[in-house]
Design a protein around this motif. Sequence first.
Motif, mmCIF file in Angstrom:
data_model
loop_
_atom_site.group_PDB
_atom_site.id
_atom_site.type_symbol
_atom_site.label_atom_id
_atom_site.label_comp_id
_atom_site.label_asym_id
_atom_site.label_seq_id
_atom_site.Cartn_x
_atom_site.Cartn_y
_atom_site.Cartn_z
ATOM 1 N N SER A 1 55.611 40.925 -1.235
ATOM 2 C CA SER A 1 56.701 40.783 -2.199
ATOM 3 C C SER A 1 56.670 39.384 -2.806
ATOM 4 N N VAL A 2 57.324 39.283 -3.940
ATOM 5 C CA VAL A 2 57.308 38.022 -4.688
ATOM 6 C C VAL A 2 58.373 37.081 -4.146
ATOM 7 N N GLY A 3 58.030 35.815 -4.062
ATOM 8 C CA GLY A 3 58.988 34.803 -3.630
ATOM 9 C C GLY A 3 58.749 33.513 -4.372
ATOM 10 N N VAL A 4 59.515 32.477 -4.036
ATOM 11 C CA VAL A 4 59.286 31.146 -4.625
ATOM 12 C C VAL A 4 59.123 30.138 -3.506
ATOM 13 N N GLN A 5 58.197 29.219 -3.738
ATOM 14 C CA GLN A 5 57.994 28.113 -2.807
ATOM 15 C C GLN A 5 57.965 26.864 -3.637
ATOM 16 N N GLY A 6 59.016 26.025 -3.489
ATOM 17 C CA GLY A 6 59.144 24.876 -4.394
ATOM 18 C C GLY A 6 59.356 25.448 -5.788
ATOM 19 N N ASP A 7 58.488 25.053 -6.739
ATOM 20 C CA ASP A 7 58.600 25.584 -8.109
ATOM 21 C C ASP A 7 57.600 26.698 -8.363
ATOM 22 N N LEU A 8 56.911 27.086 -7.309
ATOM 23 C CA LEU A 8 55.787 28.003 -7.527
ATOM 24 C C LEU A 8 56.079 29.428 -7.079
ATOM 25 N N ARG A 9 55.475 30.355 -7.801
ATOM 26 C CA ARG A 9 55.574 31.761 -7.411
ATOM 27 C C ARG A 9 54.758 31.967 -6.142
ATOM 28 N N ALA A 10 55.299 32.757 -5.235
ATOM 29 C CA ALA A 10 54.552 33.093 -4.024
ATOM 30 C C ALA A 10 54.484 34.602 -3.925
ATOM 31 N N TYR A 11 53.462 35.095 -3.283
ATOM 32 C CA TYR A 11 53.326 36.533 -3.066
ATOM 33 C C TYR A 11 52.941 36.679 -1.602
ATOM 34 N N GLY A 12 53.901 37.070 -0.764
ATOM 35 C CA GLY A 12 53.659 37.002 0.678
ATOM 36 C C GLY A 12 54.005 38.281 1.420
ATOM 37 N N GLU A 13 53.911 38.183 2.708
ATOM 38 C CA GLU A 13 54.160 39.317 3.611
ATOM 39 C C GLU A 13 55.658 39.485 3.884
ATOM 40 N N THR A 14 56.050 40.716 4.213
ATOM 41 C CA THR A 14 57.422 40.991 4.640
ATOM 42 C C THR A 14 57.437 41.302 6.134
ATOM 43 N N VAL A 15 58.310 40.612 6.854
ATOM 44 C CA VAL A 15 58.486 40.869 8.279
ATOM 45 C C VAL A 15 59.772 41.677 8.466
ATOM 46 N N ALA A 16 59.705 42.734 9.264
ATOM 47 C CA ALA A 16 60.924 43.473 9.626
ATOM 48 C C ALA A 16 61.311 43.099 11.051
ATOM 49 N N VAL A 17 62.591 42.910 11.260
ATOM 50 C CA VAL A 17 63.103 42.609 12.602
ATOM 51 C C VAL A 17 63.718 43.895 13.150
ATOM 52 N N ARG A 18 63.433 44.177 14.399
ATOM 53 C CA ARG A 18 63.945 45.399 15.031
ATOM 54 C C ARG A 18 64.615 45.012 16.340
ATOM 55 N N ALA A 19 65.836 45.500 16.544
ATOM 56 C CA ALA A 19 66.505 45.334 17.849
ATOM 57 C C ALA A 19 67.157 46.670 18.137
ATOM 58 N N ILE A 20 66.870 47.231 19.289
ATOM 59 C CA ILE A 20 67.297 48.603 19.549
ATOM 60 C C ILE A 20 67.759 48.762 20.991
ATOM 61 N N ASP A 21 68.784 49.557 21.158
ATOM 62 C CA ASP A 21 69.270 49.872 22.501
ATOM 63 C C ASP A 21 68.843 51.280 22.862
ATOM 64 N N SER A 22 68.439 51.462 24.107
ATOM 65 C CA SER A 22 68.029 52.781 24.575
ATOM 66 C C SER A 22 68.122 52.803 26.087
ATOM 67 N N LEU A 23 68.262 53.981 26.620
ATOM 68 C CA LEU A 23 68.257 54.112 28.077
ATOM 69 C C LEU A 23 66.914 54.613 28.562
ATOM 70 N N ASP A 24 66.350 55.558 27.798
ATOM 71 C CA ASP A 24 65.164 56.250 28.292
ATOM 72 C C ASP A 24 64.007 56.248 27.296
ATOM 73 N N ALA A 25 64.120 55.478 26.217
ATOM 74 C CA ALA A 25 63.083 55.386 25.174
ATOM 75 C C ALA A 25 62.962 56.641 24.313
#
Length: 323
Positions: A251-275
């Motif tokens: 996805s597109v982003g900005v770093q300083g004044d420059l265009r960046a095109y980088g990776e997306t990280v997803a965060v996952r947190a989940i509750d379960s008893l037995d998977a």
Amino acid sequence: MAETLVFDAAGFVAEQVAAVKKQVGSRTAVIAVSGGVDSTIAAAIVHTAIGKQLHAVYVDTGFMRKGESEAVEAMYKRMGLNLTVVHAGPEYFEALGSTTEPEAKRKIIGEKFIRIFERESKKTGATVLVQGTIAPDWIESGGGKRDTIKSHHNVGGLPKDMKLELCEPLYHLYKDEVRAVARHLKVEVAERQPFPGPGLAVRVIGNLTPERVQLAREACDVVEREIEAAVAAGKMAKPWQYFAVLTNTPSVGVQGDLRAYGETVAVRAIDSLDAMTGTAVHVPYEVLGRIARGITNHPKMKDKVNRVVYDITDKPPATVEWE
Ligand code: XMP
């Protein structure tokens, strides 16, 4: 009146120790230990049954978490296991090449596991392979009338010509029961969050390169540290499992004044008893913000990752891991 069935960990251990003694006899067994609850408890039970006849092999696949291999090695040495450590990262990357399809990846990783054990077992004369397979692994791997949700590496990934006899003392247990056994045996991994056999490989969507796996490793480390700090500060309860996924969504982003095109990280947190089912955790926004900044400002990630999202999906319809 309905009776409540309580899992009897002590009885289970006694029964399995006797069964393993009977199955293995005077033969030599080998076990793949990953540092996770399942393989560690399987090793503890079999070690109790046959002692030094059990050879434990820890394969550093190149997909382990930060600092994991060192910590795991130290733990098994303390348990008194006969331990061999195999540094197999380059072999795994070579076998996987440019494979990205999740089931194909799992099969390759599963096969490599077995081949390495066959190789190691030849050196020890082992004819029995001990595995920490638990009920959700084989239920979800399909077979019979069941649909294949995903091939757990220790079930669907087994090659047809495997030469070792299987010994799976936890085969009928669910995760909460394995944890009860761990507490009973006073094994220190008892409260550790689960980690999949194929490791970070199923948390890196798309091309598996050492560089991308390193990004997932650092991102998982930030998620673990921030969530554990929030738990210690009383801001939230400890989730059952919490990690990061490199989603292969540029996805597109900005770093300083420059265009960046980088990776997306997803965060996952989940509750379960037995998977088998799970609920996405309500992580406080402040904690999610710290995770997002921790990842995007991290010296090893800031030039590569410019977006962090939170996965709010329960299981079902999603699974815990993305692959
Ligand atoms: P899923 O993604 O199937 O995950 O909802 C359920 C639990 O199993 C772990 N997991 C695995 N564990 N081998 C394992 O030993 C595997 O191939 C595997 N795949 C998923 C996952 O981390 C979660 O705890």
